[in-house]
Design a protein around this motif. Structure first.
Motif, short mmCIF file in Angstrom:
data_model
loop_
_atom_site.label_atom_id
_atom_site.label_comp_id
_atom_site.label_asym_id
_atom_site.label_seq_id
_atom_site.Cartn_x
_atom_site.Cartn_y
_atom_site.Cartn_z
N ASN A 100 -3.12 3.94 -31.16
CA ASN A 100 -2.52 3.49 -29.74
C ASN A 100 -3.35 3.45 -28.72
N VAL A 101 -4.25 4.40 -28.42
CA VAL A 101 -5.14 4.41 -27.48
C VAL A 101 -6.30 3.18 -27.51
N VAL A 102 -6.82 3.08 -28.68
CA VAL A 102 -7.89 2.17 -28.81
C VAL A 102 -7.27 0.80 -29.04
N ASP A 103 -6.17 0.57 -29.41
CA ASP A 103 -5.44 -0.72 -29.25
C ASP A 103 -5.43 -1.29 -27.90
N ALA A 104 -4.72 -0.34 -26.89
CA ALA A 104 -4.54 -0.43 -25.45
C ALA A 104 -5.76 -1.09 -24.78
N PHE A 105 -6.98 -0.14 -25.08
CA PHE A 105 -8.09 -0.43 -24.33
C PHE A 105 -8.67 -1.95 -25.04
N LYS A 106 -8.59 -2.00 -26.37
CA LYS A 106 -9.19 -3.51 -26.83
C LYS A 106 -8.24 -4.61 -25.94
N ASP A 107 -6.89 -4.34 -25.86
CA ASP A 107 -6.15 -5.47 -25.63
C ASP A 107 -6.55 -5.78 -24.21
N GLY A 108 -6.98 -4.50 -23.55
CA GLY A 108 -7.26 -4.86 -21.86
C GLY A 108 -6.08 -4.90 -20.91
N LYS A 109 -5.01 -4.72 -21.33
CA LYS A 109 -3.92 -4.55 -20.57
C LYS A 109 -2.63 -3.84 -21.06
N GLY A 110 -1.88 -3.34 -20.06
CA GLY A 110 -0.75 -2.58 -20.66
C GLY A 110 -0.84 -1.28 -21.26
N GLY A 111 -2.11 -0.82 -21.26
CA GLY A 111 -2.50 0.89 -21.76
C GLY A 111 -2.34 1.68 -20.73
N PRO A 112 -2.47 3.02 -21.01
CA PRO A 112 -2.14 4.09 -20.26
C PRO A 112 -3.31 4.11 -19.20
N ASP A 113 -2.90 4.90 -18.18
CA ASP A 113 -3.91 4.99 -17.01
C ASP A 113 -4.48 6.31 -17.50
N LEU A 114 -4.15 7.44 -18.08
CA LEU A 114 -4.92 8.56 -18.56
C LEU A 114 -4.52 8.73 -20.08
N ALA A 115 -5.13 9.62 -20.72
CA ALA A 115 -4.75 9.93 -22.13
C ALA A 115 -5.06 11.31 -22.71
N ALA A 155 0.81 -1.27 0.15
CA ALA A 155 -0.09 0.10 -0.01
C ALA A 155 0.77 1.30 -0.05
N CYS A 156 1.90 1.16 0.59
CA CYS A 156 3.05 2.31 0.77
C CYS A 156 3.85 2.56 -0.57
N ALA A 157 3.56 1.45 -1.63
CA ALA A 157 4.55 1.52 -2.57
C ALA A 157 3.86 2.67 -3.41
N ILE A 158 4.94 3.44 -4.22
CA ILE A 158 4.40 4.74 -5.02
C ILE A 158 3.92 3.88 -6.59
N PRO A 159 2.65 4.19 -6.91
CA PRO A 159 2.28 3.65 -8.33
C PRO A 159 2.91 4.02 -9.40
N GLU A 160 2.89 3.25 -10.34
CA GLU A 160 3.45 3.67 -11.55
C GLU A 160 2.20 4.14 -12.61
N LEU A 161 2.35 5.38 -13.24
CA LEU A 161 1.12 5.72 -14.13
C LEU A 161 1.59 6.28 -15.26
#
Length: 502
Positions: free
Chosen positions: A66-81, A22-28
């Motif tokens: 890139n945004v569309v493909d990342a969303f369709k893949d369901g993983k490894g995509g951006p957190d914000l766009a 919980a204390c770990a700094i997240p990666e975005l």
């Protein structure tokens, strides 16, 4: 191993692991494309201490995909766009973006064009982002060269600009490669909307447009004589790039040509301005001047800029929300403007400190309010603000591919405009068979908006009628009561009168 950790009981370690996680700094990650603002945004986010944030500065032509493909893949995509303003409808309809209404509710009136960059459906109270950067066109010119030849850079129209471009291109003493540079690239897959926006600026200056937003009519509007004149002028400007040519010129080539003395004049989006302020990569830095583009009789130019939203499938939604909220803060936006970002926060834009901070900021502030987007419309009469068609991406492909034929000589300007108008009208009619009266993407049909005044009048009539009837019934009841009371009083008088007489 750490002796303090090694000596701990395993049970204690197991208890501490969730706390440590919980204390770990997240990666975005934020998805964007390779440009000056992308790197400025990374500089801004390097100061954010609640997460490690990486801005992906990808290939411009793949920005949308890139945004569309990342969303369709369901993983490894951006957190914000960071998304182009015209994609908002598509991204919301496809459920790519998270509803951030609660996060922006205190800022909806503090950002310029907030509705346009964030609201969908048009006219609703649902927000999916805000304008992380505004944008409009500017002219960049060699002030020293214009002054040397006593040539005025106060262009009253595009013909004045063309005259200057021809003059300097033919000037053998200066030996310029180009008379005027702009993003003429018309390959959609490589350059997305570059040529389309360049031409749109000219269309608007000549009093033309892409369509009639009230009727969804493209034929007869896009293929107008005004747009034909604008394209012919564009071709004349393109000729000042010969013999090298610049029909495939991209943003970076325009910047290079102006920074390295290959051209004395060019047009580019304002948010590329910081690229001209570093003398190491722009030797002509101290000789460049920034002014507004001729806007013609309509007095408007092309709207630019991008929104920022949270991706619904982010595995770090809470951290993404916190970052989004941090970016909304006035102090963050102020720092963004210090770095060179074109904030859309109105209080900062109206501050003289911002206007004077960079030599092109005044061009941004003076023109951004007088811009319009491609295929922008006002849906559902008075019930919604200006919006854009969700099928923008497909329309742009057709628009670019067809008009490029007119800029490369494959078709005449009018033939290219007519072909584009026919194809684009088909696309719009296919998605909106009833024209603007359907507004099927906006969640509120226009026919309902037309009926609302009649419904209001009807309701008011019923209310008034009920009030009259109720009033009449009350009046009758009061009169009846009085009549009965009067009868009773008369009866008593008669009775008591008789008793008195007896």
């Amino acid at each position: 191993p750490d002796p303090n950790v090694a000596g701990m009981p395993k049970s204690l370690l197991l208890l501490l692991l969730p706390l440590l996680a919980a204390c770990a700094i997240p990666e975005l990650a934020i998805s964007y494309y390779e440009n000056v603002p992308c790197h400025l945004l990374q500089q801004l986010l390097d100061a954010y201490d609640k997460a490690h944030v990486t801005v992906w500065c990808g290939n411009y032509s793949m920005w949308h995909q890139n945004v569309v493909d990342a969303f369709k893949d369901g993983k490894g995509g951006p957190d914000l766009a960071v998304y182009d303003s015209q994609w908002l409808g598509e991204f919301v309809d496809q459920k790519y973006l998270l509803d951030v209404t609660d996060l922006v509710k205190n800022y909806t009136t503090r950002y310029f064009q907030m509705d346009y960059f964030g609201v969908w459906p048009a006219g609703s109270d649902s927000y999916y982002g805000f304008g992380i950067t505004g944008n409009n066109y500017m002219l960049v010119l060699r002030e020293d060269i214009f002054n040397k030849y006593n040539f005025s850079w106060r262009f009253s129209d595009w013909n004045d600009l063309l005259e200057a471009a021809r003059f300097f291109k033919s000037n053998t003493s200066e030996n310029f490669d180009y008379g005027f540079v702009a993003t003429w690239c018309g390959n959609f897959d490589a350059c997305y909307d570059e040529m389309a926006c360049t031409l749109m600026q000219m269309f608007l200056s000549f009093g033309g447009d892409l369509w009639d937003a009230k009727s969804y009519k493209i034929k007869g509007v896009l293929d107008s004589t005004r747009n034909e004149q604008a394209m012919k002028l564009g071709l004349s400007l393109l000729e000042t790039c010969q013999p090298k040519g610049c029909a495939d010129m991209h943003f970076d080539k325009v910047i290079h040509a102006l920074c390295y003395g290959e051209s004395p004049l060019g047009m580019l989006w304002v948010f590329f301005g910081p690229a001209f302020l570093n003398e190491t990569v722009c030797p002509m830095k101290n000789k460049l001047h920034f002014i507004s583009v001729p806007k013609g009789e309509q007095g408007i130019g092309v709207l630019g800029g991008q929104g920022l939203g949270i991706m619904r499938q982010s595995p770090n939604l809470q951290a993404a929300k916190e970052l989004f909220s941090w970016l909304l803060l006035p102090e963050t936006q102020y720092r963004w403007s210090e770095l060179g970002g074109l904030t859309t926060m109105s209080s900062i834009m109206q501050d003289y400190e911002f206007i004077l901070r960079q030599p092109f900021n005044i061009v941004y502030v003076a023109n951004f309010a007088f811009t319009k987007d491609l295929w922008r419309y006002d849906c559902c009469l008075l019930l919604s603000p200006l919006s854009r068609l969700p099928e923008y991406f497909q329309l742009m492909r057709t628009h670019m591919e067809t008009l490029h034929k007119g800029m490369t000589g494959e078709l005449t300007p009018m033939a290219a405009l007519q072909e584009a108008a026919t194809k684009e009208q088909y696309e719009v009619d296919k998605n909106h068979p009833c024209g603007p009266s359907e507004c099927k993407h906006d969640g509120f049909p226009e026919w309902a908006a037309i009926l609302i005044p009649f419904l209001v009048v009807g309701v008011l009539f019923v209310v008034v009628l009920v009030a009259v009837v109720v009033g009449a019934l009350i009046a009758v009841a009061v009169m009846r009561k009085r009549f009965i009371q009067k009868g009773i009083n008369m009866h008593r008088t008669v009775i008591f009168g008789r008793r008195a007489h007896n």
